[in-house]
Scaffold this motif. Sequence first.
Motif, PDB file in Angstrom:
ATOM      1  N   VAL A 193     -34.557  41.179  79.052  1.00  0.00           N
ATOM      2  CA  VAL A 193     -35.233  41.699  80.241  1.00  0.00           C
ATOM      3  C   VAL A 193     -36.503  40.897  80.489  1.00  0.00           C
ATOM      4  CG1 VAL A 193     -36.364  43.687  81.301  1.00  0.00           C
ATOM      5  CG2 VAL A 193     -34.346  44.041  79.853  1.00  0.00           C
ATOM      6  N   ASP A 217     -27.990  40.265  81.853  1.00  0.00           N
ATOM      7  CA  ASP A 217     -29.412  40.441  81.587  1.00  0.00           C
ATOM      8  C   ASP A 217     -30.102  40.946  82.849  1.00  0.00           C
ATOM      9  OD1 ASP A 217     -29.153  39.626  78.958  1.00  0.00           O
ATOM     10  OD2 ASP A 217     -29.511  37.511  79.436  1.00  0.00           O
ATOM     11  N   VAL A 218     -31.357  41.361  82.702  1.00  0.00           N
ATOM     12  CA  VAL A 218     -32.028  42.116  83.767  1.00  0.00           C
ATOM     13  C   VAL A 218     -33.352  41.458  84.157  1.00  0.00           C
ATOM     14  CG1 VAL A 218     -33.115  44.331  84.334  1.00  0.00           C
ATOM     15  CG2 VAL A 218     -30.940  44.290  83.080  1.00  0.00           C
ATOM     16  N   LEU A 265     -36.796  50.439  82.302  1.00  0.00           N
ATOM     17  CA  LEU A 265     -37.057  49.719  81.059  1.00  0.00           C
ATOM     18  C   LEU A 265     -36.918  50.650  79.855  1.00  0.00           C
ATOM     19  CD1 LEU A 265     -38.027  47.128  79.627  1.00  0.00           C
ATOM     20  CD2 LEU A 265     -40.376  47.887  80.061  1.00  0.00           C
TER      21      LEU A 265
END
Length: 387
Positions: A273, A244-245, A261
């Motif tokens: 995110v 995940d970010v 994004l």
Amino acid sequence: MDAQRLKASFDQVAEQGDAVALFFYSDLFVRNPHLRDMFPIGMRGQRDKLLRALGHIVSRADDLPALVPFLQQLGRDHRRFGIVSEHYPHVGASLIATLRHFSGSDWTDDVESDWNAAYSLVAKVMLEAADEDALNSPAWWNGQVIAVERRRFDICVLRVQPDRPLPYRPGQSVALEVPSRLRHWRYYSMANAPRPDHTVDFHVRLVDGGPVSPVLVRGTEPGDRVRMGAPVGTLTLDESSGRDVLLVAGSTGLAPLKAILEQISRRSDPPRVHLFFGARTRDGLYDLEDLTKLAGEFRWLTVVPAVSDESGGHGFTTFLQSGGGAGDGDVEHGNLSDIVAGHGPWDGRDAYVCGPSAMVGHTVEQLVRLGVPRDRIRLETFAEAQR
């Protein structure tokens, strides 16, 4: 070439500050008057760049694997100034003259040999990179401004149509030049992933005393022209990662992260995110309306807006996720890096951070303290062109 002797020599010369760069450019232009038109009229910023570049090069004189990529980028970047191979000997002669002048009695044959060897290496790497780049890329792209949105008195969003496709990765930047400020190039990040029509958006914040940003923010209109250098930068998405970010943006540092994004949104199975967007005051959250729409559209996206110079007036705050609105209680209050830390843990994420240098530094410190490996925190590390 003795790297330690080279560093000691530069440290001694650098103590003279701006006088060093002033002497260098005076010597260069007296010897080569034809080169003066390649530089901006006001040289103060140019002198600062020279000393920063020299300091960076000398500090890595004993670490060629780290130095060579910097020099290669510098060589590619110099193409947009019209720098060619015959200019390098002129620069080298004035550099040696400058170092000799400020070294005084400490200048020796050995020191001169070190500097000649170092400059020969620098010139060779830069020229080879420039020549290779010329085979595949123009020195610059011409662009036309097709839309201008003034989000507040000191921030605008520009949409530019390049005269040919501009190949870049989300998160990268280009140097911009405007006709009224010739030879003043300033870096701005694209705020979108590549589009079929090749248009690019830039988020520009006015910097007091800056030669370019006041023109872009206050004076640019649709139809105006700009020039753009080649895309640079390493703040790009790790496509091989399944993690995940975390995105942390301060002010117009949002631009490259918004491009990332958009890149993530095109995946068939996007990761989770969290995007933290910070500014000093609420009206500094100039893109919050669009981010709110994105948070409502994408269930995997959480947007946390924050301001540092306004008190919240409440004992709690909320954030935007899956359709939440941007009401008075939806903005967190405090230092952005502390707010990010408070929403952790983030040790299982890839982190991307962009914004004012102090904010970036504090955020990196917090993330490392919370267990995020340093090699999973990406920052912008492109080298600003020096000449």
